[in-house]
Design a protein around this motif. Structure first.
Motif, PDB file in Angstrom:
ATOM      1  N   SER A 114     -10.583  58.159 -62.034  1.00  0.00           N
ATOM      2  CA  SER A 114      -9.299  58.486 -61.416  1.00  0.00           C
ATOM      3  C   SER A 114      -9.522  59.069 -60.026  1.00  0.00           C
ATOM      4  CB  SER A 114      -8.526  59.486 -62.282  1.00  0.00           C
ATOM      5  OG  SER A 114      -7.322  59.877 -61.644  1.00  0.00           O
ATOM      6  N   ASP A 115      -8.541  58.851 -59.174  1.00  0.00           N
ATOM      7  CA  ASP A 115      -8.529  59.487 -57.856  1.00  0.00           C
ATOM      8  C   ASP A 115      -7.440  60.552 -57.801  1.00  0.00           C
ATOM      9  OD1 ASP A 115      -6.302  57.848 -57.950  1.00  0.00           O
ATOM     10  OD2 ASP A 115      -6.476  57.203 -55.864  1.00  0.00           O
ATOM     11  N   GLY A 116      -6.946  60.954 -58.990  1.00  0.00           N
ATOM     12  CA  GLY A 116      -5.821  61.884 -59.052  1.00  0.00           C
ATOM     13  C   GLY A 116      -6.158  63.285 -58.569  1.00  0.00           C
ATOM     14  N   TYR A 149      -2.806  62.701 -62.735  1.00  0.00           N
ATOM     15  CA  TYR A 149      -1.515  62.051 -62.504  1.00  0.00           C
ATOM     16  C   TYR A 149      -0.466  62.639 -63.448  1.00  0.00           C
ATOM     17  CZ  TYR A 149      -3.196  58.354 -59.386  1.00  0.00           C
ATOM     18  OH  TYR A 149      -3.708  57.662 -58.316  1.00  0.00           O
ATOM     19  N   SER A 200      -1.762  60.455 -56.637  1.00  0.00           N
ATOM     20  CA  SER A 200      -2.534  59.803 -55.587  1.00  0.00           C
ATOM     21  C   SER A 200      -2.396  60.570 -54.281  1.00  0.00           C
ATOM     22  CB  SER A 200      -2.058  58.359 -55.401  1.00  0.00           C
ATOM     23  OG  SER A 200      -2.660  57.767 -54.276  1.00  0.00           O
ATOM     24  N   ASN A 228      -2.508  59.203 -51.487  1.00  0.00           N
ATOM     25  CA  ASN A 228      -1.839  58.346 -50.513  1.00  0.00           C
ATOM     26  C   ASN A 228      -0.327  58.509 -50.519  1.00  0.00           C
ATOM     27  OD1 ASN A 228      -4.121  57.173 -49.452  1.00  0.00           O
ATOM     28  ND2 ASN A 228      -4.167  55.519 -50.942  1.00  0.00           N
ATOM     29  N   HIS A 238      -2.168  49.932 -58.379  1.00  0.00           N
ATOM     30  CA  HIS A 238      -3.100  51.057 -58.226  1.00  0.00           C
ATOM     31  C   HIS A 238      -3.786  51.341 -59.561  1.00  0.00           C
ATOM     32  CE1 HIS A 238      -4.452  54.335 -55.594  1.00  0.00           C
ATOM     33  NE2 HIS A 238      -4.455  55.112 -56.663  1.00  0.00           N
ATOM     34  N   CYS A 271      -8.020  48.154 -53.490  1.00  0.00           N
ATOM     35  CA  CYS A 271      -6.744  48.373 -54.174  1.00  0.00           C
ATOM     36  C   CYS A 271      -5.659  47.534 -53.510  1.00  0.00           C
ATOM     37  CB  CYS A 271      -6.372  49.856 -54.149  1.00  0.00           C
ATOM     38  SG  CYS A 271      -4.791  50.210 -54.963  1.00  0.00           S
ATOM     39  N   CYS A 310      -2.222  51.530 -50.396  1.00  0.00           N
ATOM     40  CA  CYS A 310      -3.623  51.352 -50.027  1.00  0.00           C
ATOM     41  C   CYS A 310      -3.823  50.107 -49.164  1.00  0.00           C
ATOM     42  CB  CYS A 310      -4.503  51.267 -51.273  1.00  0.00           C
ATOM     43  SG  CYS A 310      -4.609  52.806 -52.222  1.00  0.00           S
TER      44      CYS A 310
END
Length: 815
Positions: free
Chosen positions: A25-27, A91, A113, A115, A127, A142, A147
């Motif tokens: 995850s990029d959370g 998230y 995110s 972003n 995503h 992505c 993204c």
């Protein structure tokens, strides 16, 4: 977002659900909203974010919708009810309450995110797919709108079958119908047809009449497709007229060779180029001071009413500088976890370089026991370490992996940006490409391309003359039933119950991943067939090849040589790609198979000073190095036909009982006039159209060799090879052995340098993932085989030594 309420209808997780879990995850919880306390203002309104419980109906709807779409992208078996088990780490779904306290508006947002917040399942799903599929966590892979910097409409169009149209819905949910109800998409059918990675040996080739362009109020076209921003940008970069030394030839996602400076030096050779993928392109602008005593000049470009670029010259003595522009490419090197920035003078098309034999020999001699294909070890290697030269010994395994991955990627293909096109078949037919009585055949060209690809530096002679055999097309002796089967094979089956003005639906695409290259509609592509193999003496609706120009003709005559051996016939054929579409090809067993075909205008390379002796009205000559105006040789007039089958090649008899002369002609491909300039022709040549304006060629994709790179031979990285070839034309490494380079500009037949993908993949990301897996597996297998062979050789050597020490012939007599 318009005012709306979240549905009160309860939703629960399906029984026997199959859960999908996020391993990465990029959370970031710090992105979550902080206004989570309901506060009523003086007007009785609220404005706060309420966390949504994972088991609430709203969250379950998102989990089901995203799970179904992700399962399609992950190619999970159809049937089970796929559901996200949880959100990615960091998230959380929030319900935005805004408006009167008693009846506020509700909007769902997914936070986590860095972003942006996601406002719908369609926004969140790409995503989520990236998080599930990409172990590198590279945001450039992505495809979500935030993204990729694309509109949601473009993202939805690029993921058919995964995302559904958002028309009339503010929070669409991607549907995954049950297996027995869900129609097969083109991609699923293509994957099924490519299970054995076998290509039909027959190739389809025809010349047909182009329908008139569709007007804005046409009653025959039920839908249209917006042009992708990425496509327009890539095409303008190649086709626009600019003063840049090297145009931006290359596109995001394409496979290139990256020049290493300094190279990685071994004992007898060096690694000068490393394969990599284009991550990003940047325009670099640099002001250059001028000598103020010299009159300066420059070029301004503007766009006029017909969407074509115009240039105008200007001079201003007060300007003491000029602007120099170039392209910088951010390249992801294959096999390792490193990206580098390279100027446009430091990258080459994948088809323009072949690792030299000296390097291959040294790699083969490398001790097999020292090869380490461990992922962590491979990822750490940097081919371009700052301040020092990379180790050759440490780089053998990563380089082998990179080359193997590149080879695998070049064997994959995928049409992109799918859209459905509904049309009525116009009462027009087309002539078949004539049987060749010259030097080669289409099938022979394909076979020669395969042989030449295996030995790209060798000179491959043209096959002996024979007729076109494996080309699908009509025959004069066909019965009406056979003719109708052929019509079904070419344009697909007619909708049941349709009237004489039949309605058809055709799947079309805006682009194509073709091995290493990204090809768009309106691109110039090279065709495998050399010009002398395509109607060498001319035919109906195909002009004969142009002869030599005045200068070349005089030179040949002065030397007592035969001028018939020169001219356009010795060079390649080009297609301006006007259409990519799917047809239902009826197979011998009666079943249908999806086939992708390309259509467009054909061009040859004529000498710049060549004059057509048969021109009815001589057109104004095009500027040097550009395309010529279309010409119409005498005696070649478009044939009027009376059949209602448009896409069937050949001189067909009428299929229907009576003609439909009043049926309007509809657009099946695109307008015959492109919105872009023709690309610059090689120096000393000009493009010549070889079909009438109202006709186009239709080819199987297998006849496409690859993209045309305008003036690629002027690239500084190719200069040493070209100078050596020109200085020693008859020696090894001379003209004949560099045919694969001449082919990139069409100076020799396309089969001498061609991409020949055979395996269909659903996306570029899937291509890269599969190439990585296959490359590692193949290299590990190869290493094991070499070690087993070495062990067996050592064992045999030991046995031979034992035989010498204790020969069987040494007998002892016992008394």
């Amino acid at each position: 977002m318009s005012a709306r309420r979240i549905s009160d209808k309860p939703v629960s997780v399906p029984e026997n659900a199959t859960f999908l879990e996020f391993e990465r995850s990029d959370g970031d919880r710090r992105t979550w909203p902080t206004n989570t306390t309901p506060i009523v203002d003086s007007e009785g309104h609220v404005n706060f974010m309420q966390p949504v419980d994972l088991e609430s109906s709203s969250a379950i709807r998102w989990r089901i919708g995203a799970g179904q779409g992700a399962a399609v992208a992950l190619e999970r078996p159809a049937g089970p009810n796929y559901v996200l088990k949880d959100w990615p780490e960091g998230y959380r779904l929030f319900d935005h309450h805004k408006g009167p306290e008693a009846n506020p508006r509700h909007d769902l947002y997914m936070f986590g995110s860095s972003n942006r917040r996601f406002r719908s399942i369609n926004e969140f799903l790409p995503h989520a797919i990236w998080l599930l599929k990409d172990p590198t966590m590279n945001p450039s892979n992505c495809q979500c709108k935030y993204c990729s910097k694309k509109t949601q409409k473009e993202v939805t169009a690029s993921l058919p079958g995964i995302l559904r149209s958002t028309t009339g819905s503010q929070s669409p949910t991607p549907s995954r119908p049950r297996a027995r109800d869900r129609p097969k998409t083109m991609r699923e059918t293509a994957m099924k047809n490519n299970e054995r990675h076998h290509r039909d040996p027959r190739v389809y080739a025809a010349v047909q009449r182009i329908p008139k362009p569709v007007i804005s109020k046409s009653t025959h076209v039920s839908n249209r497709q917006a042009m992708l921003v990425e496509r327009n940008s890539d095409l303008r970069a190649v086709h626009s007229r600019t003063e840049m030394r090297l145009k931006r030839w290359f596109r995001t996602g394409e496979l290139l060779w990256c020049s290493l400076d300094p190279p990685i030096v071994g004992s007898n050779s060096a690694i000068n180029f490393w394969p990599g993928l284009v991550e990003e392109t940047r325009l670099k602008t640099k002001p250059i001071p001028l000598n103020t005593t010299v009159t300066t000049g420059g070029t301004l470009t503007y766009e006029n009413e017909d969407n074509r670029d115009k240039t105008m010259e200007h001079t201003d003595p007060s300007v003491t500088w000029r602007v120099e522009q170039s392209t910088v490419y951010k390249m992801q090197l294959l096999g390792v976890s490193h990206s580098i920035l390279l100027n446009d003078t430091q990258v080459l098309p994948y088809q323009a370089h072949v690792p030299p034999s000296q390097l291959i020999d040294e790699l083969r001699r490398f001790p097999v026991e020292n090869l380490n294909f461990n992922r962590e070890s491979l990822a750490k290697y940097n081919p371009c370490p700052p301040g020092r030269v990379a180790s050759f010994a440490d780089g053998v395994a990563p380089y082998a992996l990179a080359v193997q991955m590149a080879s695998a990627i070049s064997g994959y293909w995928c049409p992109t940006d799918e859209w459905a096109f509904n049309y009525t078949a116009p009462p027009k037919i087309s002539p078949q490409i004539p049987i060749n009585d010259g030097l080669s055949t289409l099938q022979a060209a394909l076979e020669a391309a395969s042989r030449h690809n295996s030995q790209p530096s060798s000179s491959v002679p043209l096959p002996a003359a024979q007729s076109y055999r494996n080309i699908s097309g009509p025959d004069a002796g066909m019965s009406p039933e056979e003719l109708q089967k052929l019509a079904d094979r070419v344009i697909g089956k007619q909708v049941a119950g349709a009237s004489l003005q039949a309605l058809y639906s055709q799947i079309r695409f805006q682009g194509l991943w073709w091995g290493a290259e990204r090809i768009w509609i309106d691109d110039f592509v090279r065709i495998k067939v050399p010009r002398r193999s395509l109607a060498p003496k001319g035919a109906e609706n195909i002009y004969p090849p142009s002869g030599p120009g005045k200068e070349a003709l005089e030179a040949f005559v002065a030397q007592g040589l035969d001028p018939s051996e020169i001219g356009a016939g010795s060079r390649g054929v080009f297609m301006r790609l006007d259409g990519l579409f799917i047809v239902d090809a009826v197979q011998p067993g009666g079943h249908t198979k999806k086939e992708c075909r390309a259509s467009g205008m054909l061009y040859e390379l004529a000498d710049e000073d060549w004059e057509d002796p048969q021109i009815l009205e001589k057109p104004e000559l095009a500027p040097k190095g550009s395309a010529s105006q279309p010409v119409s040789p005498k005696g070649i007039q478009p044939q009027q036909s009376s059949s209602n089958v448009h896409l069937v090649p050949g001189t067909l008899t009428q299929i229907t009982q009576k003609p439909v002369a009043s049926m309007p002609v509809t657009q099946l491909s695109k307008p015959s006039i492109s919105h872009y300039h023709l690309p610059a022709a090689p120096i000393g040549y000009r493009f010549r159209q070889i079909l009438p304006d109202d006709h186009e060629a239709v080819f199987s994709l297998g006849l496409i060799s690859g993209r045309y790179y305008p003036r690629i031979l002027s690239h500084p990285l190719l200069s040493p090879t070209l100078h050596n070839a020109m200085a020693n034309p008859q020696d090894p490494g001379g003209l004949a052995e560099n045919d694969h380079l001449w082919a990139l500009e069409g100076l020799s037949g396309g089969f001498r340098n061609s991409i020949d993908p055979t395996q269909h993949k659903i996306s570029r990301i899937k291509m890269i993932e599969d190439a990585d897996k296959i490359a590692i597996s193949d290299l590990e297998t190869h290493k094991s085989e070499l070690m087993e062979a070495a062990a067996k050789e050592d064992s045999d050597s030991e046995m031979q030594m034992d035989d010498l020490a204790y020969p069987d012939s040494m007998d002892v007599d016992v008394v």
